[in-house]
Scaffold this motif. Structure first.
Motif, PDB file in Angstrom:
ATOM      1  N   SER A 181       0.860  -1.185   0.000  1.00  0.00           N
ATOM      2  CA  SER A 181       0.000   0.000   0.000  1.00  0.00           C
ATOM      3  C   SER A 181       0.893   1.230   0.000  1.00  0.00           C
ATOM      4  O   SER A 181       2.026   1.194   0.480  1.00  0.00           O
ATOM      5  CB  SER A 181      -0.946   0.003   1.206  1.00  0.00           C
ATOM      6  OG  SER A 181      -0.233  -0.104   2.419  1.00  0.00           O
ATOM      7  N   MET A 182       0.384   2.344  -0.556  1.00  0.00           N
ATOM      8  CA  MET A 182       1.202   3.541  -0.770  1.00  0.00           C
ATOM      9  C   MET A 182       0.468   4.777  -0.286  1.00  0.00           C
ATOM     10  O   MET A 182      -0.746   4.910  -0.470  1.00  0.00           O
ATOM     11  CB  MET A 182       1.537   3.670  -2.263  1.00  0.00           C
ATOM     12  CG  MET A 182       2.327   4.921  -2.638  1.00  0.00           C
ATOM     13  SD  MET A 182       2.738   4.982  -4.412  1.00  0.00           S
ATOM     14  CE  MET A 182       4.279   4.058  -4.425  1.00  0.00           C
ATOM     15  N   THR A 183       1.206   5.700   0.341  1.00  0.00           N
ATOM     16  CA  THR A 183       0.623   6.954   0.785  1.00  0.00           C
ATOM     17  C   THR A 183       0.902   8.053  -0.232  1.00  0.00           C
ATOM     18  O   THR A 183       1.545   7.823  -1.265  1.00  0.00           O
ATOM     19  CB  THR A 183       1.137   7.342   2.181  1.00  0.00           C
ATOM     20  OG1 THR A 183       0.352   8.416   2.694  1.00  0.00           O
ATOM     21  CG2 THR A 183       2.600   7.745   2.132  1.00  0.00           C
ATOM     22  N   LYS A 217       1.511   3.660  12.517  1.00  0.00           N
ATOM     23  CA  LYS A 217       1.831   4.933  11.880  1.00  0.00           C
ATOM     24  C   LYS A 217       3.161   4.775  11.160  1.00  0.00           C
ATOM     25  O   LYS A 217       4.066   4.108  11.662  1.00  0.00           O
ATOM     26  CB  LYS A 217       1.967   6.051  12.909  1.00  0.00           C
ATOM     27  CG  LYS A 217       0.734   6.335  13.740  1.00  0.00           C
ATOM     28  CD  LYS A 217       1.047   7.409  14.774  1.00  0.00           C
ATOM     29  CE  LYS A 217      -0.134   7.671  15.683  1.00  0.00           C
ATOM     30  NZ  LYS A 217       0.206   8.673  16.733  1.00  0.00           N
ATOM     31  N   LEU A 218       3.283   5.398   9.989  1.00  0.00           N
ATOM     32  CA  LEU A 218       4.591   5.442   9.345  1.00  0.00           C
ATOM     33  C   LEU A 218       5.601   6.092  10.284  1.00  0.00           C
ATOM     34  O   LEU A 218       5.282   7.072  10.968  1.00  0.00           O
ATOM     35  CB  LEU A 218       4.527   6.244   8.047  1.00  0.00           C
ATOM     36  CG  LEU A 218       4.042   5.550   6.778  1.00  0.00           C
ATOM     37  CD1 LEU A 218       4.042   6.542   5.627  1.00  0.00           C
ATOM     38  CD2 LEU A 218       4.898   4.348   6.430  1.00  0.00           C
ATOM     39  N   PHE A 248       5.746   3.693   0.925  1.00  0.00           N
ATOM     40  CA  PHE A 248       4.881   2.522   0.837  1.00  0.00           C
ATOM     41  C   PHE A 248       5.232   1.498   1.902  1.00  0.00           C
ATOM     42  O   PHE A 248       6.319   1.517   2.493  1.00  0.00           O
ATOM     43  CB  PHE A 248       4.920   1.902  -0.563  1.00  0.00           C
ATOM     44  CG  PHE A 248       6.276   1.462  -1.049  1.00  0.00           C
ATOM     45  CD1 PHE A 248       6.701   0.147  -0.893  1.00  0.00           C
ATOM     46  CD2 PHE A 248       7.125   2.357  -1.696  1.00  0.00           C
ATOM     47  CE1 PHE A 248       7.939  -0.268  -1.359  1.00  0.00           C
ATOM     48  CE2 PHE A 248       8.366   1.957  -2.170  1.00  0.00           C
ATOM     49  CZ  PHE A 248       8.779   0.637  -1.997  1.00  0.00           C
ATOM     50  N   VAL A 249       4.266   0.617   2.155  1.00  0.00           N
ATOM     51  CA  VAL A 249       4.405  -0.458   3.132  1.00  0.00           C
ATOM     52  C   VAL A 249       4.159  -1.774   2.412  1.00  0.00           C
ATOM     53  O   VAL A 249       3.157  -1.928   1.708  1.00  0.00           O
ATOM     54  CB  VAL A 249       3.395  -0.298   4.287  1.00  0.00           C
ATOM     55  CG1 VAL A 249       3.479  -1.485   5.233  1.00  0.00           C
ATOM     56  CG2 VAL A 249       3.637   1.005   5.035  1.00  0.00           C
ATOM     57  N   GLN A 284       8.565  -0.792   5.917  1.00  0.00           N
ATOM     58  CA  GLN A 284       8.252   0.516   5.361  1.00  0.00           C
ATOM     59  C   GLN A 284       9.378   0.961   4.425  1.00  0.00           C
ATOM     60  O   GLN A 284      10.548   0.651   4.659  1.00  0.00           O
ATOM     61  CB  GLN A 284       8.104   1.545   6.481  1.00  0.00           C
ATOM     62  CG  GLN A 284       7.103   1.166   7.560  1.00  0.00           C
ATOM     63  CD  GLN A 284       7.238   2.059   8.776  1.00  0.00           C
ATOM     64  OE1 GLN A 284       6.684   3.150   8.801  1.00  0.00           O
ATOM     65  NE2 GLN A 284       7.981   1.611   9.768  1.00  0.00           N
ATOM     66  N   PHE A 285       8.996   1.724   3.389  1.00  0.00           N
ATOM     67  CA  PHE A 285       9.964   2.217   2.415  1.00  0.00           C
ATOM     68  C   PHE A 285       9.677   3.682   2.096  1.00  0.00           C
ATOM     69  O   PHE A 285       8.520   4.101   2.047  1.00  0.00           O
ATOM     70  CB  PHE A 285       9.888   1.410   1.111  1.00  0.00           C
ATOM     71  CG  PHE A 285      10.303  -0.025   1.246  1.00  0.00           C
ATOM     72  CD1 PHE A 285      11.598  -0.418   0.950  1.00  0.00           C
ATOM     73  CD2 PHE A 285       9.397  -0.990   1.668  1.00  0.00           C
ATOM     74  CE1 PHE A 285      11.982  -1.746   1.066  1.00  0.00           C
ATOM     75  CE2 PHE A 285       9.764  -2.315   1.791  1.00  0.00           C
ATOM     76  CZ  PHE A 285      11.064  -2.696   1.489  1.00  0.00           C
TER      77      PHE A 285
END
Length: 495
Positions: A302-304, A386-387, A309-310, A330-331
């Protein structure tokens, strides 16, 4: 006007520096929890599109209760709180999509698509995108219109098509052929849309005449369902068969795909690959699992909105333990890892079909099917995070001001309030003494910045007011930017 323009330019310049600093490592919001707490076992997540993020900060989780022969959709807040309200949907349904306020669609058997409002009431009765449609996925744009990616089966051949529809199920233009009829088996995998309505789809072709018989493809289309790129095999640089093919996109159109790969049919690895908004690959595939294993890792991603993205995947437990353990990592938007991989449900093995969804502010939820020990039934579990790059955010309550606020020149402070449905007006006020200049930025569903905001009073001093009529339900984020250092400021939201 000249002074206001200069102020805006300075605000943007300072934000580039200050918005990257002061980041808090927040980590998990809660512990793993069972979703189906009031039901016996044999509940499960059905596919790769069972958890989605709305534009208002909520996530929608779709799961199935097989003993009761029904499916459910439940809301998860940005704080990781699961709504007790279970909205019933058809049991054999395999995909969900949502709009910015939480209306949603569910696709059930034989590509029947039903639209619901945010309370689970049917808005548009079930319809099929094509008479011969066998499976389908949907995405909803800001206007509530649908893009539908579907497969058809006729005379032992399979084909793929894309078509747009209104929220009432009325076609918007003709269908676009994605894959002409072939004798091989094809399956629709995932589908995502960016803020401009551009669409990216992935699918798998099963070729029984090949030893590496699973081929993964991706293609990008504009908002009118016309091709932007040609079909692309994923990845072109690695040999072997692929499955999975989960897509995630940012509002700006950059996207990432996660998949599983095997060269011998016995051992598997999982990867992600980034793409720009034009549909071209950026960099090389990033391997997720550190140890090759003997079953599909079932990767998901999934991407914010900033492109971070995670990714999730499962790994075989270390002997003598058995089963599969769920991992995530996380990336950054450039593919740089944020910290190490981590176990989502430490100490628990046997996980299947993990899904993840992340909102624009960087809050994300992972949900999965968990096989109980001994394996006699299944539960749906979830955990929210949370990121690590998310800045500190202060939660506000209705009518309870945050007082004594202070900030230096160029600083940003963030606040959040969750507005329930049915509110006629929301009032946001900032008050402070003379001598400072705090600027208030308001945004629905995501963190405001100098370039991304919905409301900005933008006056001199630290006294600003914003009145919002009929605010949509969900998260409103408020930022105070220190155009000039300020102190003794109060921020109040009432509705």
């Amino acid at each position: 006007m000249l002074l206001a323009s200069l102020k805006r330019l300075l605000t943007v310049a300072v934000c580039v520096l200050s918005c990257l600093g002061g980041l808090a490592n927040a980590g998990p919001i809660d512990n793993p929890s069972v979703v189906n707490t009031s039901l016996p076992g044999n509940q499960a997540i059905a596919g790769l599109s069972s958890l989605v993020a709305s534009g208002n900060g909520e996530k929608l989780l779709h799961w199935m209760d097989y003993p009761a022969a029904t499916g459910y959709v439940q809301r998860i807040s940005s704080a990781g709180v699961l709504s007790p309200t279970k909205m019933a949907v058809p049991v054999y349904s395999y995909g969900i999509s949502t709009d910015r306020v939480g209306n949603f669609t569910v696709t059930s058997a034989n590509a029947n698509i039903t639209l619901y409002d945010r309370n689970g009431n049917i808005r548009t009765s079930s319809f099929r995108p094509h008479l011969n449609a066998s499976a389908a996925l949907t995405s909803m744009d800001a206007d509530g219109n649908l893009s539908i990616f579907y497969s058809t089966s006729v005379n032992q051949t399979s084909a793929l098509a894309l078509r747009r529809f209104t929220a009432a199920g009325i076609p918007l233009g003709n269908e676009t052929q994605v894959l002409a009829p072939i004798a091989n088996t094809v399956s629709v995998n995932t589908m995502v849309s960016d803020a401009a309505g551009n669409i990216t789809v992935s699918w798998i072709v099963v070729n029984n005449s090949s030893s590496n018989n699973l081929a993964l493809y991706m293609q990008r289309f504009n908002s009118q369902a016309q091709p932007i790129t040609s079909p692309t095999i994923i990845p072109s640089t690695l040999p072997g068969a692929r499955d999975g093919g989960v897509l995630a996109t940012s509002p700006q159109g950059s996207f990432v795909i996660a998949w599983n790969s095997t060269q011998d049919g016995l051992t598997w690895d999982s990867y992600v690959l980034r793409f720009n908004a034009s549909g071209y690959a950026v960099g090389s595939p990033i391997r997720l699992n550190q140890t090759t294993q003997q079953s599909s890792p079932q990767a998901h991603v999934s991407m914010t909105e900033d492109g971070s993205f995670v990714a999730t995947w499962r790994m075989q437990a270390t002997p003598p333990a058995t089963g599969y353990i769920l991992y995530a990592r996380q990336f950054m938007s450039d593919g740089t890892p944020i910290g190490n991989e981590f176990q989502v449900d430490p100490g628990f093995a046997n996980v299947f079909y993990a899904n993840s969804a992340i909102d624009k502010a960087g809050n994300f939820t992972i949900a999965w099917t968990a096989a109980n020990q001994p394996v006699s039934d299944y539960d749906v579990k979830m955990r929210s995070y949370k990121l690590d790059t998310q800045p500190a955010i202060t939660a506000l309550a209705n009518g309870q001001p945050a007082q004594g606020l202070a900030g230096s020149t160029g600083s940003w402070k963030y606040f959040k309030i969750t507005v329930p449905p049915g509110i006629a007006q929301m009032n946001v006020s900032m008050t402070g003494p003379a001598g400072g200049d705090g600027d208030m930025y308001i945004r629905f569903g995501g963190l405001p910045s100098a370039t991304a905001w919905d409301i900005r009073p933008y006056v001199n001093g630290s006294n600003e007011i914003a009145n919002i009529s009929n605010p949509p339900p969900g998260d409103f984020y408020i930022a105070i930017y220190g155009y000039i250092g300020y102190s003794g400021v109060s921020l109040n939201v009432s509705y």
